[in-house]
Scaffold this motif. Sequence first.
Motif, PDB file in Angstrom:
ATOM      1  N   ILE A  15       0.839  -1.199   0.000  1.00 21.40           N
ATOM      2  CA  ILE A  15       0.000   0.000   0.000  1.00 21.40           C
ATOM      3  C   ILE A  15       0.875   1.249   0.000  1.00 21.40           C
ATOM      4  O   ILE A  15       0.651   2.179  -0.789  1.00 21.40           O
ATOM      5  CB  ILE A  15      -0.953   0.007   1.214  1.00 21.40           C
ATOM      6  CG1 ILE A  15      -1.954  -1.143   1.112  1.00 21.40           C
ATOM      7  CG2 ILE A  15      -1.671   1.351   1.323  1.00 21.40           C
ATOM      8  CD1 ILE A  15      -2.717  -1.391   2.402  1.00 21.40           C
TER       9      ILE A  15
ATOM     10  N   MET B 286       0.914   4.157  -2.849  1.00 17.11           N
ATOM     11  CA  MET B 286       0.506   5.520  -2.520  1.00 17.11           C
ATOM     12  C   MET B 286       1.644   6.514  -2.736  1.00 17.11           C
ATOM     13  O   MET B 286       1.412   7.613  -3.256  1.00 17.11           O
ATOM     14  CB  MET B 286      -0.002   5.581  -1.075  1.00 17.11           C
ATOM     15  CG  MET B 286      -1.289   4.787  -0.835  1.00 17.11           C
ATOM     16  SD  MET B 286      -2.694   5.355  -1.811  1.00 17.11           S
ATOM     17  CE  MET B 286      -3.130   6.839  -0.914  1.00 17.11           C
TER      18      MET B 286
ATOM     19  N   LEU C  17      -4.781  -0.861  -6.069  1.00 20.89           N
ATOM     20  CA  LEU C  17      -5.385  -0.984  -4.742  1.00 20.89           C
ATOM     21  C   LEU C  17      -6.611  -1.896  -4.770  1.00 20.89           C
ATOM     22  O   LEU C  17      -6.840  -2.681  -3.837  1.00 20.89           O
ATOM     23  CB  LEU C  17      -5.747   0.396  -4.191  1.00 20.89           C
ATOM     24  CG  LEU C  17      -4.545   1.296  -3.879  1.00 20.89           C
ATOM     25  CD1 LEU C  17      -4.993   2.743  -3.698  1.00 20.89           C
ATOM     26  CD2 LEU C  17      -3.789   0.799  -2.664  1.00 20.89           C
TER      27      LEU C  17
ATOM     28  N   LEU D 195      -6.162   0.565   6.455  1.00 25.85           N
ATOM     29  CA  LEU D 195      -5.271   1.380   5.639  1.00 25.85           C
ATOM     30  C   LEU D 195      -5.569   1.171   4.150  1.00 25.85           C
ATOM     31  O   LEU D 195      -5.582   2.131   3.370  1.00 25.85           O
ATOM     32  CB  LEU D 195      -3.817   1.039   5.949  1.00 25.85           C
ATOM     33  CG  LEU D 195      -2.760   1.837   5.202  1.00 25.85           C
ATOM     34  CD1 LEU D 195      -2.852   3.320   5.536  1.00 25.85           C
ATOM     35  CD2 LEU D 195      -1.370   1.309   5.538  1.00 25.85           C
TER      36      LEU D 195
ATOM     37  N   SER E 126      -6.832   4.065   1.701  1.00 29.39           N
ATOM     38  CA  SER E 126      -6.032   4.351   0.508  1.00 29.39           C
ATOM     39  C   SER E 126      -6.887   4.294  -0.747  1.00 29.39           C
ATOM     40  O   SER E 126      -6.736   5.112  -1.659  1.00 29.39           O
ATOM     41  CB  SER E 126      -4.874   3.357   0.396  1.00 29.39           C
ATOM     42  OG  SER E 126      -4.010   3.508   1.493  1.00 29.39           O
ATOM     43  N   ARG E 127      -7.798   3.330  -0.806  1.00 34.20           N
ATOM     44  CA  ARG E 127      -8.703   3.234  -1.954  1.00 34.20           C
ATOM     45  C   ARG E 127      -9.582   4.473  -2.049  1.00 34.20           C
ATOM     46  O   ARG E 127      -9.799   5.016  -3.144  1.00 34.20           O
ATOM     47  CB  ARG E 127      -9.564   1.975  -1.834  1.00 34.20           C
ATOM     48  CG  ARG E 127      -8.754   0.696  -2.006  1.00 34.20           C
ATOM     49  CD  ARG E 127      -9.511  -0.536  -1.584  1.00 34.20           C
ATOM     50  NE  ARG E 127     -10.696  -0.754  -2.398  1.00 34.20           N
ATOM     51  CZ  ARG E 127     -11.724  -1.485  -1.981  1.00 34.20           C
ATOM     52  NH1 ARG E 127     -11.729  -2.042  -0.793  1.00 34.20           N
ATOM     53  NH2 ARG E 127     -12.764  -1.655  -2.783  1.00 34.20           N
TER      54      ARG E 127
END
Length: 142
Positions: A43, A47, A67, A90, A94-95
Amino acid sequence: VVLGGCVADAAYAAGGKPQRKLALTWEKELSPLQESEKLREKIAACMESKVGVSRNGAALDAAVKQLEAMAQSIANYSGHDLKSAEACNLLLLSRLVARSALRRCESRGGHYRSDYPKAAAKPFHSAVQWRKKGGLKWTANF
């Protein structure tokens, strides 16, 4: 996400156990803690490289796809530990960030898009909700 961590801490303190397990298809031989660390690393790499301070549509689209693939690779959430729960939270966050950034077709403040370097005449505002059934739901701009 923070509230979820507090709720999980309280549940563990009261003797409760999560009902679902974290099982990442790419690292079956690892313990849940090792799997959650691998997920966090993937992740973070996605990111950092695609959803950083300076963004563009192609990188954001690639991040959303990457993701989503990570989310699909989690068969069922479960690790009976806080780190596994945090890794899944997380991923969800993040998505949401990547999808929101992709929808923002302007630059404003800390939201810089190299393919849309100027602010739109009318500020972009929206609200995002995540629902267990139905996934992401966007409200109209306001």
